[in-house]
Design a protein around this motif. Structure first.
Motif, PDB file in Angstrom:
ATOM      1  N   GLY A 156      20.103   1.099 -31.581  1.00  0.00           N
ATOM      2  CA  GLY A 156      18.866   0.694 -31.209  1.00  0.00           C
ATOM      3  C   GLY A 156      18.261   0.309 -29.689  1.00  0.00           C
ATOM      4  N   TRP A 157      19.028  -1.453 -29.863  1.00  0.00           N
ATOM      5  CA  TRP A 157      18.945  -1.924 -29.067  1.00  0.00           C
ATOM      6  C   TRP A 157      19.002  -1.112 -27.222  1.00  0.00           C
ATOM      7  CZ3 TRP A 157      22.063  -6.556 -30.213  1.00  0.00           C
ATOM      8  CH2 TRP A 157      21.897  -7.445 -31.760  1.00  0.00           C
ATOM      9  N   LEU A 158      17.584  -0.944 -26.581  1.00  0.00           N
ATOM     10  CA  LEU A 158      17.911  -0.019 -25.560  1.00  0.00           C
ATOM     11  C   LEU A 158      16.584  -0.751 -24.235  1.00  0.00           C
ATOM     12  CD1 LEU A 158      17.639   3.971 -26.622  1.00  0.00           C
ATOM     13  CD2 LEU A 158      19.768   2.385 -25.687  1.00  0.00           C
ATOM     14  N   ALA A 159      17.304  -1.775 -23.287  1.00  0.00           N
ATOM     15  CA  ALA A 159      16.552  -2.298 -22.391  1.00  0.00           C
ATOM     16  C   ALA A 159      15.200  -1.311 -22.766  1.00  0.00           C
ATOM     17  CB  ALA A 159      17.433  -2.664 -21.457  1.00  0.00           C
ATOM     18  N   SER A 160      15.700   0.008 -22.301  1.00  0.00           N
ATOM     19  CA  SER A 160      14.813   0.677 -21.521  1.00  0.00           C
ATOM     20  C   SER A 160      13.670   1.534 -22.314  1.00  0.00           C
ATOM     21  CB  SER A 160      15.602   2.155 -20.663  1.00  0.00           C
ATOM     22  OG  SER A 160      16.316   2.519 -21.580  1.00  0.00           O
ATOM     23  N   ASP A 161      13.459   1.319 -23.570  1.00  0.00           N
ATOM     24  CA  ASP A 161      12.880   1.424 -24.687  1.00  0.00           C
ATOM     25  C   ASP A 161      12.149  -0.463 -25.073  1.00  0.00           C
ATOM     26  OD1 ASP A 161      11.190   2.453 -26.805  1.00  0.00           O
ATOM     27  OD2 ASP A 161      13.208   2.326 -28.307  1.00  0.00           O
ATOM     28  N   VAL A 211      16.428  -9.136 -27.717  1.00  0.00           N
ATOM     29  CA  VAL A 211      15.932 -10.144 -26.462  1.00  0.00           C
ATOM     30  C   VAL A 211      16.011 -11.273 -27.425  1.00  0.00           C
ATOM     31  CG1 VAL A 211      14.510 -11.917 -25.446  1.00  0.00           C
ATOM     32  CG2 VAL A 211      14.810  -9.802 -24.791  1.00  0.00           C
ATOM     33  N   GLU A 212      15.159 -10.609 -29.223  1.00  0.00           N
ATOM     34  CA  GLU A 212      15.539 -11.414 -30.267  1.00  0.00           C
ATOM     35  C   GLU A 212      17.104 -12.125 -30.853  1.00  0.00           C
ATOM     36  OE1 GLU A 212      14.024 -11.919 -34.628  1.00  0.00           O
ATOM     37  OE2 GLU A 212      13.500 -10.173 -33.192  1.00  0.00           O
ATOM     38  N   SER A 213      17.814 -11.322 -30.775  1.00  0.00           N
ATOM     39  CA  SER A 213      19.133 -11.099 -30.918  1.00  0.00           C
ATOM     40  C   SER A 213      19.968 -12.250 -29.688  1.00  0.00           C
ATOM     41  CB  SER A 213      19.942  -9.952 -30.820  1.00  0.00           C
ATOM     42  OG  SER A 213      21.070  -9.766 -31.570  1.00  0.00           O
ATOM     43  N   ALA A 214      20.382 -11.884 -29.045  1.00  0.00           N
ATOM     44  CA  ALA A 214      20.466 -12.828 -27.658  1.00  0.00           C
ATOM     45  C   ALA A 214      20.433 -13.681 -27.680  1.00  0.00           C
ATOM     46  CB  ALA A 214      20.041 -12.239 -26.558  1.00  0.00           C
ATOM     47  N   GLN A 215      19.142 -14.134 -27.808  1.00  0.00           N
ATOM     48  CA  GLN A 215      18.093 -15.472 -28.065  1.00  0.00           C
ATOM     49  C   GLN A 215      18.766 -16.242 -29.386  1.00  0.00           C
ATOM     50  OE1 GLN A 215      16.055 -16.791 -25.656  1.00  0.00           O
ATOM     51  NE2 GLN A 215      16.067 -18.828 -26.603  1.00  0.00           N
ATOM     52  N   ARG A 216      18.665 -15.489 -30.913  1.00  0.00           N
ATOM     53  CA  ARG A 216      19.680 -16.549 -31.749  1.00  0.00           C
ATOM     54  C   ARG A 216      20.930 -17.024 -31.484  1.00  0.00           C
ATOM     55  NH1 ARG A 216      16.976 -12.687 -35.005  1.00  0.00           N
ATOM     56  NH2 ARG A 216      19.153 -10.828 -34.923  1.00  0.00           N
ATOM     57  N   PHE A 217      21.487 -16.048 -30.660  1.00  0.00           N
ATOM     58  CA  PHE A 217      23.103 -16.447 -30.090  1.00  0.00           C
ATOM     59  C   PHE A 217      23.315 -17.478 -29.742  1.00  0.00           C
ATOM     60  CE2 PHE A 217      26.708 -15.280 -27.650  1.00  0.00           C
ATOM     61  CZ  PHE A 217      27.967 -14.421 -29.029  1.00  0.00           C
ATOM     62  N   LEU A 218      21.684 -17.256 -28.395  1.00  0.00           N
ATOM     63  CA  LEU A 218      22.270 -18.655 -27.323  1.00  0.00           C
ATOM     64  C   LEU A 218      22.320 -19.866 -27.828  1.00  0.00           C
ATOM     65  CD1 LEU A 218      21.940 -19.081 -24.011  1.00  0.00           C
ATOM     66  CD2 LEU A 218      19.736 -19.355 -25.191  1.00  0.00           C
ATOM     67  N   GLU A 219      21.125 -19.846 -29.381  1.00  0.00           N
ATOM     68  CA  GLU A 219      20.554 -21.165 -29.526  1.00  0.00           C
ATOM     69  C   GLU A 219      21.812 -21.321 -30.554  1.00  0.00           C
ATOM     70  OE1 GLU A 219      17.235 -20.526 -31.051  1.00  0.00           O
ATOM     71  OE2 GLU A 219      15.659 -20.402 -29.307  1.00  0.00           O
ATOM     72  N   ARG A 220      22.611 -20.721 -31.832  1.00  0.00           N
ATOM     73  CA  ARG A 220      23.431 -20.337 -32.764  1.00  0.00           C
ATOM     74  C   ARG A 220      24.930 -21.215 -31.975  1.00  0.00           C
ATOM     75  NH1 ARG A 220      24.084 -15.617 -33.900  1.00  0.00           N
ATOM     76  NH2 ARG A 220      22.721 -15.406 -35.511  1.00  0.00           N
ATOM     77  N   HIS A 221      25.300 -20.649 -30.718  1.00  0.00           N
ATOM     78  CA  HIS A 221      26.145 -21.494 -30.278  1.00  0.00           C
ATOM     79  C   HIS A 221      25.904 -22.882 -28.927  1.00  0.00           C
ATOM     80  CE1 HIS A 221      29.360 -18.556 -32.350  1.00  0.00           C
ATOM     81  NE2 HIS A 221      27.435 -17.859 -31.781  1.00  0.00           N
ATOM     82  N   ASP A 222      24.458 -23.090 -28.886  1.00  0.00           N
ATOM     83  CA  ASP A 222      24.723 -24.196 -28.522  1.00  0.00           C
ATOM     84  C   ASP A 222      24.678 -23.605 -26.383  1.00  0.00           C
ATOM     85  OD1 ASP A 222      23.068 -26.366 -27.435  1.00  0.00           O
ATOM     86  OD2 ASP A 222      24.819 -27.526 -28.068  1.00  0.00           O
ATOM     87  N   GLU A 250      21.972   0.542 -18.198  1.00  0.00           N
ATOM     88  CA  GLU A 250      20.215  -0.121 -18.349  1.00  0.00           C
ATOM     89  C   GLU A 250      20.217  -1.311 -17.651  1.00  0.00           C
ATOM     90  OE1 GLU A 250      18.247   1.163 -21.793  1.00  0.00           O
ATOM     91  OE2 GLU A 250      19.811   1.468 -22.611  1.00  0.00           O
ATOM     92  N   GLY A 251      21.711  -2.070 -16.618  1.00  0.00           N
ATOM     93  CA  GLY A 251      21.736  -3.457 -16.244  1.00  0.00           C
ATOM     94  C   GLY A 251      21.964  -4.225 -16.993  1.00  0.00           C
ATOM     95  N   ALA A 252      21.266  -5.547 -17.328  1.00  0.00           N
ATOM     96  CA  ALA A 252      21.363  -7.127 -17.950  1.00  0.00           C
ATOM     97  C   ALA A 252      20.662  -7.829 -18.076  1.00  0.00           C
ATOM     98  CB  ALA A 252      22.711  -7.678 -17.039  1.00  0.00           C
ATOM     99  N   LEU A 253      20.976  -8.380 -18.912  1.00  0.00           N
ATOM    100  CA  LEU A 253      20.035  -9.448 -20.161  1.00  0.00           C
ATOM    101  C   LEU A 253      21.090 -10.968 -19.806  1.00  0.00           C
ATOM    102  CD1 LEU A 253      17.627 -10.264 -21.567  1.00  0.00           C
ATOM    103  CD2 LEU A 253      18.740  -9.774 -23.674  1.00  0.00           C
TER     104      LEU A 253
END
Length: 315
Positions: free
Chosen positions: A188-193, A201-212, A223-226
């Motif tokens: 269900g992760w559709l950047a256009s939606d 964004v929340e999942s990516a943020q958690r991933f960023l923080e979890r792995h420092d 759809e591009g990139a985040l």
């Protein structure tokens, strides 16, 4: 921080098609090729066999101006190969094991500092995996991991460890879900939606923080990139609306190459993503992941700072 030296580590191979065509590629090779086109002079650390394919790769690199001093010739293992077959009209890929890039040795002149890029496929064998460890132990300023999960040549534990050791990571939406144990919700992760965008964004943020991580790029296909960093708001870019798609192979590698270019020159995140997306759009408008048309490296790029930057090859 600007990085004056760039080392690209990983596979170079030929895709072999049923009609006899052979297409040169491998994600790290494609990235190195583009960076050379932009005049960044990367050192490509890999290996080819003592065969006709290896000679063709070396000649192509020399013709393009890509440094060959770290391209090793392995007399015991053939050049990398992927056998492409068509099953009910759909392509299937057999990434042949025990190839030269599985046995890359560390260069004698490993220098500390700079930027080190690597993927995941070339780490399927212990020799090349140990070589990457040597490159990391030399102390690069920045490690950029380009995730490329190819069955059966990856493991969850090894890939998560590679992510943790990296400073910047690029992966696609599906790979983010697999490494985050988020499936099947990621469908269900559709950047256009607008309704599903916060979950992505929340999942990516958690991933960023979890792995420092210092930075994370999540490619979203059409759809591009985040993009996310520790000290900036998330940035989402989309391809041009009138984008003409000829061949999507290598789009992610094109995106990665300009991302590295932005890290080399210290561009802001939004500028990196806009220019990377613009270059990826040019690559999908041609046949093949690389080429010898230098015009694609000579166009002006428009960044978020409204400053036009001319990226040209030397001479």
């Amino acid at each position: 921080m600007k990085h004056t030296s760039v080392q690209i580590f990983g596979e170079v191979l030929f895709d072999h098609f049923p009609d006899g065509r052979q297409v040169l590629g491998g994600a790290p090779f494609n990235v190195a090729w583009h960076l050379a086109g932009f005049g960044a002079a990367p050192r490509f650390i890999s290996a080819v066999g003592a065969d006709a394919e290896g000679a063709r790769i070396r000649a192509s690199m020399e013709d393009w101006g890509l440094i060959t001093s770290c391209l090793q010739t392995d007399p015991e293992h053939p050049t990398g190969s992927v056998q492409v077959s068509l099953i009910d009209g759909e392509p299937s890929y057999d990434i042949v094991p025990e190839r030269a890039y599985d046995f890359v040795r560390a260069p004698e002149d490993i220098a500390p500092g700079g930027l080190l890029y690597h993927g995941t496929l070339a780490l399927r064998g212990p020799v090349s995996a140990a070589t990457l460890d040597e490159l990391k132990s030399a102390g690069p300023d920045l490690i950029f991991l380009d995730v490329n999960l190819r069955e059966p040549w990856w493991s969850l534990d090894q890939t998560r460890e590679l992510v943790t050791e990296a400073d910047w990571v690029k992966l696609n939406r599906d790979e983010l879900a697999r490494l985050s144990d988020a499936a099947p919700e990621h469908e269900g992760w559709l950047a256009s939606d607008p309704d599903s965008r916060p979950a992505l964004v929340e999942s990516a943020q958690r991933f960023l923080e979890r792995h420092d991580l210092a930075g994370l790029i999540v490619t979203l296909g059409a759809e591009g990139a985040l993009g996310l960093t520790q000290d900036a708001d998330p940035v989402l870019v989309a391809p041009p609306q009138a984008l003409e798609v000829v061949d999507t192979v290598g789009a992610g590698d094109a995106f990665a190459s300009v991302t590295l270019l932005g890290l080399i020159h210290g561009w802001p995140l939004a500028t990196i993503l806009e220019r990377a997306q613009a270059f990826a759009a040019r690559i999908v408008g041609q046949r093949g992941a690389t080429g010898t048309d230098r015009a694609i490296y000579e166009v002006p790029w428009k960044g978020s700072d409204d400053a036009s930057v001319q990226m040209t090859t030397p001479g």
